[in-house]
Structures are given as C-alpha cells and as structure tokens.
Motif scaffolding. Structure first.
Motif, PDB file in Angstrom:
ATOM      1  N   ALA A 264      40.154  48.979  27.054  1.00  0.00           N
ATOM      2  CA  ALA A 264      41.395  48.921  27.833  1.00  0.00           C
ATOM      3  C   ALA A 264      42.597  49.116  26.926  1.00  0.00           C
ATOM      4  O   ALA A 264      42.605  48.689  25.769  1.00  0.00           O
ATOM      5  N   GLY A 265      43.632  49.751  27.482  1.00  0.00           N
ATOM      6  CA  GLY A 265      44.869  49.953  26.768  1.00  0.00           C
ATOM      7  C   GLY A 265      45.914  48.925  27.159  1.00  0.00           C
ATOM      8  O   GLY A 265      45.590  47.777  27.473  1.00  0.00           O
ATOM      9  N   HIS A 266      47.166  49.355  27.184  1.00  0.00           N
ATOM     10  CA  HIS A 266      48.282  48.436  27.426  1.00  0.00           C
ATOM     11  C   HIS A 266      48.279  47.908  28.852  1.00  0.00           C
ATOM     12  O   HIS A 266      48.845  46.854  29.123  1.00  0.00           O
ATOM     13  N   TYR A 267      47.649  48.627  29.759  1.00  0.00           N
ATOM     14  CA  TYR A 267      47.574  48.215  31.169  1.00  0.00           C
ATOM     15  C   TYR A 267      46.105  47.995  31.508  1.00  0.00           C
ATOM     16  O   TYR A 267      45.476  48.823  32.166  1.00  0.00           O
ATOM     17  N   PRO A 268      45.525  46.886  31.079  1.00  0.00           N
ATOM     18  CA  PRO A 268      44.069  46.713  31.191  1.00  0.00           C
ATOM     19  C   PRO A 268      43.560  46.654  32.617  1.00  0.00           C
ATOM     20  O   PRO A 268      42.382  46.933  32.858  1.00  0.00           O
ATOM     21  N   TRP A 269      44.423  46.302  33.574  1.00  0.00           N
ATOM     22  CA  TRP A 269      43.988  46.296  34.969  1.00  0.00           C
ATOM     23  C   TRP A 269      43.739  47.719  35.479  1.00  0.00           C
ATOM     24  O   TRP A 269      43.028  47.903  36.464  1.00  0.00           O
ATOM     25  N   VAL A 270      44.290  48.724  34.802  1.00  0.00           N
ATOM     26  CA  VAL A 270      44.042  50.122  35.164  1.00  0.00           C
ATOM     27  C   VAL A 270      42.727  50.595  34.555  1.00  0.00           C
ATOM     28  O   VAL A 270      41.911  51.233  35.226  1.00  0.00           O
ATOM     29  N   ASP A 271      42.509  50.267  33.272  1.00  0.00           N
ATOM     30  CA  ASP A 271      41.353  50.804  32.548  1.00  0.00           C
ATOM     31  C   ASP A 271      40.060  50.057  32.832  1.00  0.00           C
ATOM     32  O   ASP A 271      38.997  50.675  32.955  1.00  0.00           O
ATOM     33  N   GLN A 272      40.144  48.728  32.913  1.00  0.00           N
ATOM     34  CA  GLN A 272      38.944  47.897  33.101  1.00  0.00           C
ATOM     35  C   GLN A 272      39.266  46.822  34.149  1.00  0.00           C
ATOM     36  O   GLN A 272      39.395  45.634  33.822  1.00  0.00           O
ATOM     37  N   PRO A 273      39.390  47.216  35.410  1.00  0.00           N
ATOM     38  CA  PRO A 273      39.882  46.277  36.424  1.00  0.00           C
ATOM     39  C   PRO A 273      39.017  45.033  36.603  1.00  0.00           C
ATOM     40  O   PRO A 273      39.545  43.925  36.730  1.00  0.00           O
ATOM     41  N   GLN A 274      37.706  45.180  36.624  1.00  0.00           N
ATOM     42  CA  GLN A 274      36.857  44.019  36.858  1.00  0.00           C
ATOM     43  C   GLN A 274      36.883  43.062  35.668  1.00  0.00           C
ATOM     44  O   GLN A 274      37.045  41.844  35.836  1.00  0.00           O
ATOM     45  N   THR A 275      36.771  43.605  34.470  1.00  0.00           N
ATOM     46  CA  THR A 275      36.797  42.760  33.273  1.00  0.00           C
ATOM     47  C   THR A 275      38.141  42.062  33.142  1.00  0.00           C
ATOM     48  O   THR A 275      38.218  40.875  32.799  1.00  0.00           O
ATOM     49  N   PHE A 276      39.210  42.797  33.425  1.00  0.00           N
ATOM     50  CA  PHE A 276      40.534  42.184  33.326  1.00  0.00           C
ATOM     51  C   PHE A 276      40.703  41.090  34.373  1.00  0.00           C
ATOM     52  O   PHE A 276      41.283  40.028  34.086  1.00  0.00           O
ATOM     53  N   ALA A 277      40.227  41.327  35.587  1.00  0.00           N
ATOM     54  CA  ALA A 277      40.357  40.318  36.638  1.00  0.00           C
ATOM     55  C   ALA A 277      39.680  39.019  36.226  1.00  0.00           C
ATOM     56  O   ALA A 277      40.219  37.928  36.425  1.00  0.00           O
ATOM     57  N   GLU A 278      38.497  39.124  35.623  1.00  0.00           N
ATOM     58  CA  GLU A 278      37.790  37.932  35.160  1.00  0.00           C
ATOM     59  C   GLU A 278      38.560  37.245  34.025  1.00  0.00           C
ATOM     60  O   GLU A 278      38.660  36.010  33.986  1.00  0.00           O
ATOM     61  N   ALA A 279      39.114  38.040  33.117  1.00  0.00           N
ATOM     62  CA  ALA A 279      39.868  37.470  31.998  1.00  0.00           C
ATOM     63  C   ALA A 279      41.132  36.779  32.498  1.00  0.00           C
ATOM     64  O   ALA A 279      41.478  35.684  32.022  1.00  0.00           O
ATOM     65  N   LEU A 280      41.828  37.382  33.458  1.00  0.00           N
ATOM     66  CA  LEU A 280      43.048  36.792  33.983  1.00  0.00           C
ATOM     67  C   LEU A 280      42.747  35.504  34.742  1.00  0.00           C
ATOM     68  O   LEU A 280      43.455  34.496  34.591  1.00  0.00           O
ATOM     69  N   ARG A 281      41.702  35.507  35.530  1.00  0.00           N
ATOM     70  CA  ARG A 281      41.315  34.311  36.280  1.00  0.00           C
ATOM     71  C   ARG A 281      41.006  33.167  35.313  1.00  0.00           C
ATOM     72  O   ARG A 281      41.464  32.028  35.499  1.00  0.00           O
ATOM     73  N   SER A 282      40.258  33.479  34.265  1.00  0.00           N
ATOM     74  CA  SER A 282      39.924  32.457  33.280  1.00  0.00           C
ATOM     75  C   SER A 282      41.171  31.947  32.559  1.00  0.00           C
ATOM     76  O   SER A 282      41.309  30.750  32.307  1.00  0.00           O
ATOM     77  N   ALA A 283      42.093  32.845  32.247  1.00  0.00           N
ATOM     78  CA  ALA A 283      43.318  32.450  31.544  1.00  0.00           C
ATOM     79  C   ALA A 283      44.175  31.542  32.402  1.00  0.00           C
ATOM     80  O   ALA A 283      44.729  30.545  31.926  1.00  0.00           O
ATOM     81  N   LEU A 284      44.308  31.863  33.659  1.00  0.00           N
ATOM     82  CA  LEU A 284      45.129  31.047  34.554  1.00  0.00           C
ATOM     83  C   LEU A 284      44.508  29.670  34.781  1.00  0.00           C
ATOM     84  O   LEU A 284      45.213  28.666  34.861  1.00  0.00           O
ATOM     85  N   GLU A 285      43.199  29.620  34.857  1.00  0.00           N
ATOM     86  CA  GLU A 285      42.532  28.334  35.002  1.00  0.00           C
ATOM     87  C   GLU A 285      42.663  27.519  33.714  1.00  0.00           C
ATOM     88  O   GLU A 285      42.775  26.297  33.746  1.00  0.00           O
ATOM     89  N   GLY A 286      42.689  28.231  32.582  1.00  0.00           N
ATOM     90  CA  GLY A 286      42.805  27.538  31.305  1.00  0.00           C
ATOM     91  C   GLY A 286      44.176  26.940  31.096  1.00  0.00           C
ATOM     92  O   GLY A 286      44.309  25.949  30.403  1.00  0.00           O
TER      93      GLY A 286
END
Length: 286
Positions: A264-286
């Motif tokens: 993924a580049g600077h806009y990871p939700w464009v390049d790797q949407p599923q992986t980014f969604a999981e990372a963002l969900r985990s970050a917000l819960e953290g």
C-alpha cells in the motif's frame, strides 16, 4: 445517517468547514486530512464506511478545501494556529474528549494536539503521517532524479530541505514528483484522482505556500515525540515513500503500536482496502 454541515468560528476572522456525522451520542472522532490546503472529502469517501459506529467530524482546515479563504499572510498559517483551531472546535462542540485520526500532514496536527492536550485526547490514530520534512525533501529529490533517468543516490538529510526541492522542482512539476512517492501504481493514482476530481472541491495552495515561508521544510517533529503522553496507533503503507520507513520512529519513540500494510502507498484504503480496514479497526479499538 445524521449529518450537520456548519462553518465554525475558531479564531478571530477564521471560520472552518465541518461535517458532523453519525450518532451524536457515539464516541467522537476528528478526521484530519493531509495537505496542507487539502479537504476532508477524499477521506470521507475513502474510509467513511469504516467509521459508521462513531460520531465522525470531518474538518477542512483553515484556508483550505471548503473553508473560507484567508489573507495570504504567514501569520495565518502556522502549526500553532492550525492546532489551536482544533482546541477551539472541540470547545465549540462541547466535547470533553475525542479521538484524532490524522493522515499525512494531518498526522502532524494530531500529534501536536495530543502532545499539548493529552487530557482531552482519548485516542490517536495516524495513517502515513508526515513528521520529518527535511527527510521528505530528500525523498522528493531522489524521486526527481529517478524520473529524469538519473542515478538515484543517497542524499544526506539537510537541515533545510528547501534547496533540494528547488532543484527537484526546477525540472519537473511538483505533482509528478509527489506522485512518484505516494502511489505504488498508475491504477491507484487514477482511482484516487477520480474521487478527488469528482468532489468539485477546489483546494487552495495558499496554506502550503505560507507554511513554506514559515519554515516547513526545516521542521522535524521527532524531538517532540518524546513529550507525547498518548501512545499513538500508527498505520503505514510500506510503498508510501513519503512516510515509510521514517514514520516508524513515531511508534518507536512513544511506545505506540505500529501496523504495516504491505503493498500500500500513501492511500492504503485504495491499494489494500481489506487489510487497511482491519488495521484501522484494530487501531481504533486500541
């Protein structure tokens, strides 16, 4: 879904555009776009569906996006002024605390807000933050060499990146050089630009020009990280050469958590949407 649009006065003669969305009683989340001088539109389009459980505040920073234009004077566009706007906004909304989600240049604002007012920072999530501008200038210079078919060389990190940028941009349009760092493929660049162009939001380059006059390309936030009391959740696209690997230091020096999004580049939700969604969900819960 609830949505309220407003222009909020955050300082004398300064209004900012705000979209207040989602359940009013939900956990508040302030989204800080990149730039300087950009708009929150692309972030809302890109990640809004991942934030439905939050009260999401999409802000267009002062002088940029859909916020009213300001006089092109350096005193209107300092890091202090941009961060003070956030405190004024929180007080206007009557929020005792919130979580900040900053992307690119917005990550710098999120960090500085959390450093100054940790008591009102419930969480801190950074996506490909820009924190070391001399390092970024060196990256842009190396990218310009590659684009011109010249040998890429290791460039010492300067105290002031302005001279490197002058050389880099003397031969190529700045956007072309930035694109080399931000996008891992032509497809991802076109997909992102399709969203931005569809917004009909004309961004202003005044904030960026004024911040340059204020010494942006000499600014390295790294020493201030040692004062941060809120451990950040850092998400980095490994193909974003405008922040990776430099921004790893943000997590290293603060005891924060680092999540790498491969491919993924600077806009990871464009390049790797599923992986980014999981990372963002985990970050917000953290």
């Amino acid at each position: 879904m609830r949505e309220e649009i407003d222009w909020v006065t955050v300082a004398e003669g300064v209004e900012v555009y705000l979209e207040d969305t989602g359940p009013r009683e939900a956990r508040p989340l302030l989204v800080l776009h990149g730039g300087p001088g950009g708009s929150s539109y692309a972030l809302r389009e890109g990640i809004g569906d991942l934030l439905e459980d939050y009260r999401v505040l999409y802000l267009d920073q002062r002088g940029g996006g859909r916020s009213p234009a300001l006089p092109e004077r350096p005193e209107f566009f300092t890091l202090d002024a941009l961060v003070d706007d956030l405190r004024s906004l929180r007080r206007h909304l009557g929020l005792p605390e919130w979580t900040l989600l900053g992307h690119g240049f917005g990550g710098l604002l999120a960090l500085e807000y959390a450093r100054r007012w940790p008591e009102s920072t419930r969480g801190l999530v950074l996506v490909n933050p820009w924190t070391n501008f001399p390092w970024l200038a060196a990256q842009l210079y190396r990218a310009s060499l590659a684009l011109r078919g010249l040998e890429e060389v290791e460039v010492p990190i300067p105290e002031d990146g302005a001279a490197l940028l002058e050389e880099a941009f003397a031969h190529l349009e700045p956007k072309v050089v930035f694109d080399r760092l931000l996008f891992p493929s032509a497809r991802s660049r076109m997909e992102y630009e399709w969203v931005v162009e569809g917004s009909v939001v004309v961004g202003s380059d005044a904030p960026g020009r004024m911040l340059v006059l204020n010494g942006l390309w000499r600014f390295d936030y790294t020493p201030y990280l040692l004062d941060l009391k809120v451990p950040p959740q850092v998400i980095l696209g490994t193909l974003d050469h405008s922040s990776y690997p430099e921004a790893e230091v943000v997590a290293d020096l603060t005891g924060g958590r680092l999540e790498l999004v491969e491919g993924a580049g600077h806009y990871p939700w464009v390049d790797q949407p599923q992986t980014f969604a999981e990372a963002l969900r985990s970050a917000l819960e953290g």
